[in-house]
Design a protein around this motif. Structure first.
Motif, PDB file in Angstrom:
ATOM      1  N   ARG A  62       0.838  -1.208   0.000  1.00  0.00           N
ATOM      2  CA  ARG A  62       0.000   0.000   0.000  1.00  0.00           C
ATOM      3  C   ARG A  62       0.872   1.257   0.000  1.00  0.00           C
ATOM      4  NH1 ARG A  62      -5.080   1.525   4.098  1.00  0.00           N
ATOM      5  NH2 ARG A  62      -6.173   2.849   2.573  1.00  0.00           N
ATOM      6  N   ILE A  63       1.987   1.205   0.723  1.00  0.00           N
ATOM      7  CA  ILE A  63       2.919   2.332   0.730  1.00  0.00           C
ATOM      8  C   ILE A  63       3.537   2.513  -0.659  1.00  0.00           C
ATOM      9  CG2 ILE A  63       5.166   3.136   1.608  1.00  0.00           C
ATOM     10  CD1 ILE A  63       4.437   1.701   4.278  1.00  0.00           C
ATOM     11  N   MET A 279      -7.932   3.446   7.178  1.00  0.00           N
ATOM     12  CA  MET A 279      -8.099   4.702   6.432  1.00  0.00           C
ATOM     13  C   MET A 279      -8.612   4.446   5.021  1.00  0.00           C
ATOM     14  SD  MET A 279      -4.601   6.798   7.306  1.00  0.00           S
ATOM     15  CE  MET A 279      -4.539   8.033   8.606  1.00  0.00           C
ATOM     16  N   SER A 280      -9.397   5.376   4.513  1.00  0.00           N
ATOM     17  CA  SER A 280      -9.756   5.333   3.087  1.00  0.00           C
ATOM     18  C   SER A 280      -8.490   5.634   2.282  1.00  0.00           C
ATOM     19  CB  SER A 280     -10.814   6.399   2.775  1.00  0.00           C
ATOM     20  OG  SER A 280     -10.230   7.694   2.890  1.00  0.00           O
ATOM     21  N   ASP A 281      -8.513   5.299   0.991  1.00  0.00           N
ATOM     22  CA  ASP A 281      -7.331   5.573   0.158  1.00  0.00           C
ATOM     23  C   ASP A 281      -6.991   7.063   0.170  1.00  0.00           C
ATOM     24  OD1 ASP A 281      -6.954   2.943  -0.419  1.00  0.00           O
ATOM     25  OD2 ASP A 281      -7.852   3.012  -2.424  1.00  0.00           O
ATOM     26  N   ALA A 282      -8.013   7.917   0.128  1.00  0.00           N
ATOM     27  CA  ALA A 282      -7.761   9.370   0.112  1.00  0.00           C
ATOM     28  C   ALA A 282      -7.081   9.816   1.407  1.00  0.00           C
ATOM     29  CB  ALA A 282      -9.066  10.124  -0.101  1.00  0.00           C
ATOM     30  N   GLU A 283      -7.591   9.336   2.554  1.00  0.00           N
ATOM     31  CA  GLU A 283      -6.991   9.695   3.856  1.00  0.00           C
ATOM     32  C   GLU A 283      -5.561   9.164   3.951  1.00  0.00           C
ATOM     33  OE1 GLU A 283     -10.865   9.463   6.859  1.00  0.00           O
ATOM     34  OE2 GLU A 283      -9.854   7.618   6.239  1.00  0.00           O
ATOM     35  N   LEU A 288       0.305   9.777   4.143  1.00  0.00           N
ATOM     36  CA  LEU A 288       1.622   9.327   3.702  1.00  0.00           C
ATOM     37  C   LEU A 288       2.325  10.425   2.909  1.00  0.00           C
ATOM     38  CD1 LEU A 288       3.766   7.098   3.383  1.00  0.00           C
ATOM     39  CD2 LEU A 288       2.534   6.319   1.338  1.00  0.00           C
ATOM     40  N   GLY A 289       1.580  11.097   2.053  1.00  0.00           N
ATOM     41  CA  GLY A 289       2.152  12.186   1.260  1.00  0.00           C
ATOM     42  C   GLY A 289       2.703  13.301   2.138  1.00  0.00           C
ATOM     43  N   ALA A 290       1.989  13.608   3.222  1.00  0.00           N
ATOM     44  CA  ALA A 290       2.455  14.653   4.149  1.00  0.00           C
ATOM     45  C   ALA A 290       3.756  14.219   4.829  1.00  0.00           C
ATOM     46  CB  ALA A 290       1.375  14.953   5.186  1.00  0.00           C
TER      47      ALA A 290
END
Length: 300
Positions: A62-63, A279-283, A288-290
Motif C-alpha cells: 500500500r505504501i 483509512m480510506s485511500d484518500a486519507e 503518507l504524502g504529508a
C-alpha cells in the motif's frame, strides 16, 4: 550486460547525488508485530508467521503503490528479505520499485542483534550471507543494509561494532552491491555525544583503510553535535550519509536532520507515522504524502 551496467550507474548516481531520502521498509520478525500494531493490525489478525508477513506485505504494498511514493522525493527503499522475494501486481518488488517508481532497491541482510557486550550489540553471525547476496544481485537489488547498536561510550564496544560492520561490508562490496553500514547510537544513551565522537574516529579510520574504489554508505543516528559527520560525507569512498530516526517522532527527527545538511533521511517509523489500515485511500495517501514531504524537505 551493457544495459545492466548503465542501470547500476544510473542507480549509483541517484543515491550519490539525488535529492530526496531513502525509505526504510525493512521491519523483520522481531519488529513486525509492533509495526503492524501501530498500523492498526493487532496480533489477533494473524495466527502464525506466514500470516503476519502477509499482513506486513499488504502494508508495504500500500505504501509502495501510493501516488507520492515516487522518485520525485524518494531515492531508495530498504526491503526485508521476504519483501524482496514478494511481488506487487505480479511484478517482483525490487523490479516494481525501480521500473514503476524510479526508486533504488536495497536489502536488509543482518540476522538481528547479539547480546550486549562492552556497551554495544554486534550483529549475529550471517553464515548464509554469500547465498543471500547472490539472490539479491539476481533480483536487481542495488545495495544492502545491516544494523548494530551502540548503547554507551565504550571504546572497545564501538571498535568491535565498526570492525564487524566493515568486514561484512567488504564481503558485500565484493559481491557487487553497495553496503549501508549502520552502527546506530541509541538515542536514549546517557553518553550519546561521547559515543558519537568515538564512533566518528573509528569510522574515519575504517574508511581510510578501505581498498580504493570500495564504496559504502553510512546510516547513522542524527548526532547531538550538528554537522558532526560532515567530513565523513566528503570521504572519497562514501556514497552518502543517511540518518535513522531512531525512535524520534517525525517532527523531532526532521528538525534535527535539517541541522545536518550533508545527511539525508532513511526513516522507518517516521515514514509510517499516523497511517492506519482502516483509512480510506484518500486519507491514507494524504497522510503518507504529508510524511514524505516533511522528510523530503528535511533532507534537502
Amino acid at each position: 550486460m551493457a544495459q545492466e551496467t548503465s542501470t547500476k550507474q544510473e542507480q549509483f548516481d541517484r543515491i550519490a547525488k539525488g535529492k530526496g531520502f531513502i525509505a526504510a521498509l525493512d521491519q523483520s520478525g522481531g519488529s513486525t508485530p509492533k509495526a503492524l500494531a501501530l498500523y492498526g493490525v493487532m496480533e489477533d489478525a494473524y495466527s502464525n508467521d506466514d500470516e503476519m508477513f502477509d499482513e506486513i506485505q499488504k502494508m508495504r504494498a500500500r505504501i509502495i503503490t501510493a501516488p507520492d511514493f515516487s522518485s520525485d522525493k524518494i531515492l531508495g527503499a530498504i526491503l526485508f528479505e521476504k519483501t524482496m522475494d514478494n511481488a506487487i501486481d505480479g511484478i517482483p518488488v525490487p523490479v516494481y520499485l525501480w521500473e514503476k517508481c524510479g526508486v533504488v532497491p536495497f536489502l536488509k541482510v543482518d540476522k538481528g542483534l547479539a547480546d550486549e557486550q562492552d556497551g554495544a550489540q554486534m550483529m549475529k553471525p550471517m553464515p548464509d550471507l554469500d547465498a543471500l547476496l547472490a539472490r539479491a544481485v539476481a533480483a536487481g537489488i542495488f545495495g544492502t543494509k545491516m544494523r548494530s547498536v551502540i548503547k554507551e561510550a565504550n571504546e572497545t564496544g564501538i571498535k568491535n561494532v565498526v570492525a564487524q560492520q566493515f568486514e561484512v561490508g567488504k564481503q558485500i562490496a565484493a559481491a557487487g552491491l553497495v553496503p549501508i553500514i549502520e552502527p546506530e547510537v541509541d538515542i536514549h544513551s546517557a553518553t550519546k555525544a561521547e559515543a558519537e565522537a568515538i564512533l566518528k574516529t573509528e569510522l574515519k579510520a575504517a574508511l581510510d583503510a578501505l581498498p580504493s574504489g570500495t564504496k559504502v554508505a553510512l546510516k547513522l543516528t542524527i548526532p547531538n553535535e550538528a554537522g558532526l559527520y560532515d567530513d565523513l560525507a566528503d570521504h572519497p569512498e562514501v556514497v552518502r550519509v543517511v540518518a535513522l530516526s531512531g525512535g524520534y517522532s517525525t517532527d523531532d527527527a526532521c528538525a534535527k536532520l535539517s541541522q545536518n545538511p550533508k545527511m539525508i533521511a532513511s526513516f522507518s517509523r517516521a515514514l509510517t507515522e499516523g497511517l492506519n489500515v482502516s483509512m480510506s485511500d484518500a486519507e491514507y495517501n494524504a497522510a503518507l504524502g504529508a510524511n514524505i514531504s516533511k522528510i523530503y524537505d528535511a533532507s534537502l
